[in-house]
Design an enzyme around this catalytic site. Structure first.
Site: not given
Length: 543
Positions: A207, A261
């Protein structure tokens, strides 16, 4: 990488359709009038039947709800009004069972003033978090450190007696700005990303990401010189120094590294402002930054025109001579939305009266043809309209502060209608936190479920075509043309092309579509003729 590998594997998000859920307003499971996580879980079948790839859930974290969830007091827990972490885990499990990915909102530009980090920071100059927020001394006359203004109205600085300093907030005073320039703050936020990825989340919308950093010299913003309406002090400035700092790119690369990851993670930046395109490009360029950028081209546009759509599409044309993925250009991937939890319902902005039905069918066909990811806000698949909320029932702090000049966000946040024959549209057995209009209740899921001409059926059909035809989902966009209200372009991928044409007007147009199979026709359109609000997809070549 084959198309199947792109969709099923590491880049499942390319061309994906994402359904946005605003938790307070989607479905209430316990009768308190506020939507919750179990309510979402109970209605995920509806989302899956639409044919979308993922669900995006707006903030559900612990919060005092001054800005209804966008003021986060604990990034790692669920606010009790929405349920528990166990409820969230159940939601993820159910979504994955249905083949839906789960994307959540992360608000990293600011926290709530009730966050423990801020409590420690405001307690003095020597605490563990003393510099995690943005503190400045007053000017010699006691006024704020500079002229920066907040989005919701008034100076972006609030005096705090505990530290005898001003703190910075780009939105409400209850939303103090995090000092994201600091690596230790970035580390803490990246740990939040890891926390949710370990709970099975598949992606994030970040956001107001361009609000995360600012000019550390705190230079005054220059005055605005355009002739746009000014309803807030914020509108009187060019936000040159208070947002969009170039160092955000380094933080973006750290976010991407953490996401990598965990494999196939979707990351999309919300980027607003007066000139967002350069930042959107910067945040998504190459392979070390975010997957996509979510902009405001259509969210606040008072009208829809062929020229507006064409201009936006040309900004993200990708590699028109290649596969459309834009990889060879190092270009990012756009995300498009016509409405969301902040922006008014598009049919209320763009059409009126009897035109809304056919116009809505044309608009959903247009959304499905765009190159990039497409976002559908809850109720858009039903053709919901903006609700009018009287002043005494407003919840939105921005609308209250700037009444009546600012439309506010409550009218697009009213509850989702599920059952046209049930009280409050089947959203709750209690009193809803915002009222539902009779008109939108009449558009409930139950009223459209078995109607082949309803907006719901058109939305499902559009999404099925997008899933079936990789030219629509992944293809390049070429030959963008505008002739008055007539917009046309071609999507092309692996030898398959789909010509798309839209009449964004009430007068009929002749249009010579290329030879091919009609894959989708709206409002009586055919390959040679587009009536008012007509739309057509014509395909040729291998599927």
């Amino acid at each position: 990488m084959s198309d199947a590998e792109i969709i099923a594997g590491g880049e499942w998000w390319r061309g994906a359709a994402v359904y946005q859920v605003y938790p307070r307003s989607f479905a209430d499971s316990n009768g308190d009038g506020i939507g919750d996580l179990p309510g979402i879980t109970a209605h995920l079948d509806h989302v899956a039947r639409l044919g979308v790839d993922a669900v995006w859930i707006s903030p559900f974290f612990t919060s005092p709800m001054v800005d209804y969830g966008y003021d986060v007091a604990d990034y790692r827990d669920v606010d009790p009004i929405f349920g528990t972490l166990a409820d969230f885990d159940a939601l993820v499990a159910r979504a994955h069972d249905l083949g839906l990915r789960v994307t959540i909102d992360l608000v990293f530009a600011h926290t709530s003033d009730k966050h423990p980090w801020f409590a420690n920071s405001r307690s003095g100059h020597s605490g563990d978090h003393s510099d995690w927020y943005v503190w400045r001394d007053a000017k010699s006359d006691g006024t704020p450190p500079n002229n920066w203004q907040s989005v919701f109205g008034g100076p972006a600085w609030t005096w705090d007696g505990r530290r005898a300093q001003y703190y910075y907030h780009q939105f409400l005073a209850e939303q103090p700005q995090l000092n994201v320039h600091l690596p230790v703050v970035q580390d803490a936020l990246l740990d939040v990303v890891r926390f949710w990825l370990m709970r099975g989340v598949d992606g994030f919308r970040f956001d107001a990401l361009n609000h995360a950093m600012f000019d550390p010299d705190f230079t005054d913003n220059p005055p605005a010189t355009d002739d746009k309406p000014r309803t807030r002090p914020f509108d009187f400035q060019i936000k040159q120094h208070s947002q969009g700092h170039p160092d955000v790119v380094g933080f973006v690369e750290r976010i991407r590294s953490v996401c990598d990851e965990f494999g196939a993670v979707f990351s999309v930046a919300e980027v607003g402002g007066d000139d967002p395109l350069p930042l959107m490009k910067a945040y998504t360029a190459g392979t070390r930054r975010l997957s996509s950028a979510y902009g405001f081209d259509f969210l606040y546009a008072p009208t829809l025109s062929a020229a507006i759509v064409a201009s936006s599409l040309r900004n993200w044309a990708g590699d028109a001579g290649g596969d459309g993925l834009g990889v060879g250009l190092g270009e990012g991937w756009p995300s498009w939305a016509f409405e969301n939890h902040d922006a008014p319902r598009c049919l209320s902005r763009w059409a009126g009266g009897e035109d809304r039905g056919p116009f809505g069918r044309m608009v959903i066909a247009l959304l499905g043809a765009l190159r990039g990811n497409i976002f559908i806000y809850q109720g858009q698949e039903l053709g919901l309209l903006q609700d009018e909320i009287p002043f005494e029932m407003l919840k939105d702090p921005e609308a209250i502060a700037n009444w009546p000049q600012t439309l506010g966000r409550d009218g697009v946040r009213t509850p989702m209608p599920w059952d046209a024959d049930a009280p409050h549209g089947g959203f709750t057995t209690g009193r809803p936190w915002l009222p539902l209009s009779a008109g939108n209740i009449a558009r409930a899921v139950s009223a459209q479920e078995h109607d082949p001409d309803a907006m719901l059926a058109h939305t499902r059909h559009m999404l099925a075509l997008r899933q079936t035809h990789m030219a629509l989902r992944l293809g390049a966009i070429v030959d963008i043309r505008v002739l008055g209200n007539l917009l046309s372009f071609t999507r092309r991928h692996n030898g398959h092309t789909i010509h798309c044409a839209f009449n964004i007007g009430a007068a009929a147009h002749d249009h010579a579509s290329p030879a091919g199979d009609v894959l989708y026709s709206v409002n009586g359109a055919d390959p040679a003729h587009l009536p008012a609000w007509g739309a057509i997809y014509v395909g040729e070549g291998a599927g």
